[in-house]
Design a protein around this motif. Structure first.
Motif, mmCIF file in Angstrom:
data_model
loop_
_atom_site.group_PDB
_atom_site.id
_atom_site.type_symbol
_atom_site.label_atom_id
_atom_site.label_comp_id
_atom_site.label_asym_id
_atom_site.label_seq_id
_atom_site.Cartn_x
_atom_site.Cartn_y
_atom_site.Cartn_z
ATOM 1 N N SER A 1 0.842 -1.196 0.000
ATOM 2 C CA SER A 1 0.000 0.000 0.000
ATOM 3 C C SER A 1 0.875 1.241 0.000
ATOM 4 N N TYR A 2 0.227 2.398 -0.146
ATOM 5 C CA TYR A 2 0.969 3.654 -0.079
ATOM 6 C C TYR A 2 0.092 4.720 0.553
ATOM 7 N N GLY A 3 0.745 5.813 0.974
ATOM 8 C CA GLY A 3 0.019 6.906 1.607
ATOM 9 C C GLY A 3 0.884 8.151 1.679
ATOM 10 N N VAL A 4 0.286 9.251 2.117
ATOM 11 C CA VAL A 4 0.971 10.537 2.201
ATOM 12 C C VAL A 4 0.820 11.081 3.611
ATOM 13 N N TYR A 5 1.925 11.583 4.172
ATOM 14 C CA TYR A 5 1.930 12.180 5.496
ATOM 15 C C TYR A 5 2.366 13.634 5.403
ATOM 16 N N GLY A 6 1.874 14.433 6.353
ATOM 17 C CA GLY A 6 2.408 15.776 6.520
ATOM 18 C C GLY A 6 1.758 16.825 5.658
ATOM 19 N N THR A 7 2.365 18.001 5.662
ATOM 20 C CA THR A 7 1.855 19.184 4.988
ATOM 21 C C THR A 7 2.926 19.751 4.078
ATOM 22 N N ALA A 8 2.523 20.180 2.883
ATOM 23 C CA ALA A 8 3.476 20.780 1.946
ATOM 24 C C ALA A 8 4.144 21.991 2.584
ATOM 25 N N PRO A 9 5.422 22.238 2.341
ATOM 26 C CA PRO A 9 6.286 21.530 1.382
ATOM 27 C C PRO A 9 7.126 20.432 2.015
ATOM 28 N N TYR A 10 6.644 19.816 3.095
ATOM 29 C CA TYR A 10 7.438 18.804 3.796
ATOM 30 C C TYR A 10 6.647 17.504 3.957
ATOM 31 N N ARG A 11 5.974 17.103 2.898
ATOM 32 C CA ARG A 11 5.212 15.860 2.953
ATOM 33 C C ARG A 11 6.132 14.638 2.791
ATOM 34 N N LYS A 12 5.596 13.491 3.202
ATOM 35 C CA LYS A 12 6.290 12.215 3.032
ATOM 36 C C LYS A 12 5.380 11.277 2.236
ATOM 37 N N PHE A 13 5.959 10.634 1.239
ATOM 38 C CA PHE A 13 5.246 9.604 0.472
ATOM 39 C C PHE A 13 5.783 8.257 0.914
ATOM 40 N N VAL A 14 4.887 7.376 1.373
ATOM 41 C CA VAL A 14 5.291 6.124 2.006
ATOM 42 C C VAL A 14 4.744 4.936 1.218
ATOM 43 N N VAL A 15 5.600 3.980 0.918
ATOM 44 C CA VAL A 15 5.193 2.711 0.318
ATOM 45 C C VAL A 15 5.426 1.610 1.349
ATOM 46 N N VAL A 16 4.387 0.838 1.626
ATOM 47 C CA VAL A 16 4.426 -0.157 2.698
ATOM 48 C C VAL A 16 4.300 -1.570 2.123
ATOM 49 N N PHE A 17 5.251 -2.427 2.467
ATOM 50 C CA PHE A 17 5.138 -3.860 2.233
ATOM 51 C C PHE A 17 4.905 -4.508 3.591
ATOM 52 N N SER A 18 3.759 -5.136 3.767
ATOM 53 C CA SER A 18 3.418 -5.709 5.067
ATOM 54 C C SER A 18 3.203 -7.210 4.952
ATOM 55 N N ASN A 19 4.027 -7.963 5.667
ATOM 56 C CA ASN A 19 3.862 -9.405 5.821
ATOM 57 C C ASN A 19 3.791 -10.134 4.475
ATOM 58 N N ASN A 20 4.632 -9.721 3.527
ATOM 59 C CA ASN A 20 4.629 -10.361 2.214
ATOM 60 C C ASN A 20 5.458 -11.639 2.239
ATOM 61 N N ALA A 21 4.859 -12.730 1.773
ATOM 62 C CA ALA A 21 5.523 -14.029 1.785
ATOM 63 C C ALA A 21 6.609 -14.091 0.722
ATOM 64 N N HIS A 22 7.621 -14.922 0.974
ATOM 65 C CA HIS A 22 8.688 -15.144 0.013
ATOM 66 C C HIS A 22 8.280 -16.245 -0.969
ATOM 67 N N PHE A 23 8.767 -16.149 -2.186
ATOM 68 C CA PHE A 23 8.516 -17.202 -3.154
ATOM 69 C C PHE A 23 9.179 -18.493 -2.685
ATOM 70 N N ASN A 24 8.432 -19.571 -2.765
ATOM 71 C CA ASN A 24 8.939 -20.905 -2.425
ATOM 72 C C ASN A 24 9.152 -21.102 -0.935
ATOM 73 N N CYS A 25 8.839 -20.068 -0.131
ATOM 74 C CA CYS A 25 8.958 -20.183 1.330
ATOM 75 C C CYS A 25 7.830 -19.367 1.948
ATOM 76 N N THR A 26 6.620 -19.848 1.862
ATOM 77 C CA THR A 26 5.487 -19.050 2.323
ATOM 78 C C THR A 26 5.517 -18.802 3.818
ATOM 79 N N ALA A 27 6.304 -19.591 4.576
ATOM 80 C CA ALA A 27 6.406 -19.361 6.017
ATOM 81 C C ALA A 27 7.297 -18.166 6.319
ATOM 82 N N ALA A 28 8.163 -17.792 5.369
ATOM 83 C CA ALA A 28 9.025 -16.619 5.542
ATOM 84 C C ALA A 28 8.317 -15.398 4.982
ATOM 85 N N HIS A 29 8.502 -14.264 5.616
ATOM 86 C CA HIS A 29 7.816 -13.059 5.161
ATOM 87 C C HIS A 29 8.698 -11.837 5.392
ATOM 88 N N SER A 30 8.299 -10.713 4.789
ATOM 89 C CA SER A 30 9.036 -9.452 4.927
ATOM 90 C C SER A 30 8.065 -8.304 5.132
#
Length: 505
Positions: free
Chosen positions: A123-152
């Motif tokens: 997912s993604y989102g925006v924090y803060g107020t211009a001109p000092y905003r932050k654009f955030v991309v989030v990877f949450s609990n994504n499984a690894h290929f061939n190792c579904t028990a492992a995640h990032s």
């Protein structure tokens, strides 16, 4: 809240690179996380997202972008042509390399992920107020290929107006049976010939937990002098004291600077600004002066100080420690980020909002553990024991707040009497540094029967400036290239550390 990251103090020598990395550098920062609710895409394997429009223009390796692509394999790609295309998953080259399969990218945690169990999201989102905003991309609990028990779980954060990139790694596990478990965290340019990675995080099989890394453009704003002032009545207009600019640009007071409202006026040496004050006409507004024969831009900016831009709980109007009305020239930890935009003002890897604490007896008095006149949130040695706060993580878990080596109920970074402090370990009085002050060489007098295997030198801001590791006992270290000032020296013998202060003259 204060789970921050120090991979290992010995690896910090890699935090400032000088070869093949353009003008980016990387340094550790406190671990923290943001929430983001806008979905990037589904969980298809090895694909890039649609084009995502940024809320602001972002400078990456000297080129401005307003769109990105996000790969399911853990990176942001600034190449619009890769949208909806295949995302490479197999790699074994280190960064930088012209043959690296991904280019012009922020490698948050680049490795082969396939969230086929449906438990993760991007997912993604925006924090803060211009001109000092932050654009955030989030990877949450994504499984690894061939190792579904492992995640990032990790995040990439882009800062408006500052060309700063943060990577926050909450938990990166490993799938060693697929692509050798390789992963990388860093940056790479369009040609692949320039890049930088976090220490210990180039291509390889590694795990990480609660890490924070910041990538910055060295000298990114050095071309202009920035004067940022609080807006008293929300109209975007304020009167600026130009003597502040004079003092910063020419500390000696000479030559006296003349300021001009337009570049044309400066070039024709006409219509100089009279007096020592100037009221801006637009917000922001650039005025000009001549410094050492070159044109110097002075950017006047009025901001709403009712906004806490760095969300560190310190009111923005209070983030002017030198009290000269310019928020932009207050940088306590000298990391290039002014205090009003920095959530770790003293650079000790403990978030400001953790250290911004008032005494019980007087709500107006900030806690100053060592009574040195600097409150803890602006002090990188909170207990005054000569050991920087971020170095008092003796159990090595990245959290100085849970180290109590003498079991007296006081955590070490605010306890000057902890057993591993600067003046108490088994090598007491057996290792000495001389001469002190030193100008060229710092000698080590070693009266132990052990080898001095590692010597590290830190600036007063906590940045590692030099380190030597050797199989033979180190007897001296050159300091001729260091700037004058106070430094901290960490001498490692066996598994123990002795800390010193020395002055470079």
């Amino acid at each position: 809240m204060i789970k921050n990251y120090i991979l290992a103090l010995a690896t910090l020598l890699f935090c400032q690179y000088s070869i093949g990395q353009s003008n980016y550098s990387v340094s550790p920062i406190p671990f923290q996380q943001y929430a983001a609710t806008l979905p990037v895409q589904g969980t298809n394997d090895d694909v890039n997202s649609n084009l995502i429009t940024l809320p602001f223009t972002f400078d990456f390796y000297g080129v401005s972008y307003n769109q990105i692509v996000v790969s399911t394999n853990g990176y942001i790609d600034f190449r619009s042509t890769t949208a909806n295309q295949f995302s490479p998953w197999s790699f074994n080259l280190t960064v930088p390399n012209a043959n690296f399969p991904v280019k012009n990218a922020i490698l948050g945690c680049y490795h082969d992920m396939y969230d086929n169990n449906g438990q993760g999201y991007i997912s993604y989102g925006v924090y803060g107020t211009a001109p000092y905003r932050k654009f955030v991309v989030v990877f949450s609990n994504n499984a690894h290929f061939n190792c579904t028990a492992a995640h990032s779980t990790f995040q990439m954060v882009l800062y408006e107006s500052q060309s700063i990139i943060d990577v926050q790694i909450a938990d990166k596990q490993i799938c060693s049976t697929w692509n050798s478990g390789y992963a990388v965290t860093g940056l790479i340019n369009l040609a692949g010939t320039s890049g930088i990675t976090a220490p210990g995080r180039n291509t390889g099989a590694w795990t990480a937990y609660h890490e924070g890394w910041r990538f910055t453009r060295t000298g990114y704003t050095a071309g202009a002098y920035n004067f940022v002032k609080c807006d008293g009545n929300t109209d975007g207009i304020e009167t600026f004291n130009l003597q502040v600019v004079q003092n910063d640009l020419t500390p000696s007071g000479t030559p006296a600077l003349n300021f001009y409202a337009t570049l044309t006026d400066l070039q024709t040496q006409s219509n100089p600004i009279l007096g020592s004050t100037y009221t801006n006409l637009t917000n922001p507004q650039t005025i000009y002066t001549m410094l050492n024969g070159a044109v110097k831009s002075v950017v006047l900016n009025v901001i709403d100080c009712g906004i806490d831009y760095d969300t560190d709980t310190v009111a923005t109007n209070l983030e002017d420690p030198n009290n000269d009305t310019n928020l932009a020239n207050d940088d306590t930890d000298m990391d290039g980020l002014p205090n009003y935009l920095d959530n770790d003002d003293d650079g000790d890897l403990v978030l400001t909002n953790v250290e911004y604490v008032f005494t019980n007896k007087n709500a107006a008095a900030l806690v100053d553990t060592d009574n040195d006149g600097k409150p803890n949130y602006l002090d990188n040695d909170d207990d005054g024991d000569g050991v920087l706060t971020f170095m008092e993580d003796y159990n090595g878990d990245g959290n100085p707040a849970n180290d109590d080596t003498n079991n007296n109920g006081v955590v070490d970074y605010i306890d000057p009497f902890n057993i591993l402090s600067a003046d108490s370990n088994s090598f007491e009085n057996t290792i000495k540094l001389f001469p002190n002050p030193a100008s060229d060489v710092l000698n080590i007098e070693n009266a132990t029967n052990s080898i001095v295997a590692s010597v590290s030198i830190y600036s007063i801001s906590g940045a590692l400036v030099k380190e030597i590791n050797s199989e033979n006992s180190i007897q001296s270290i050159s300091v001729s290239e260091l700037q004058t000032g106070l430094y901290f020296v960490k001498v490692k013998v066996n598994d123990e550390v002795k800390n010193f202060k020395f002055i470079k003259k």
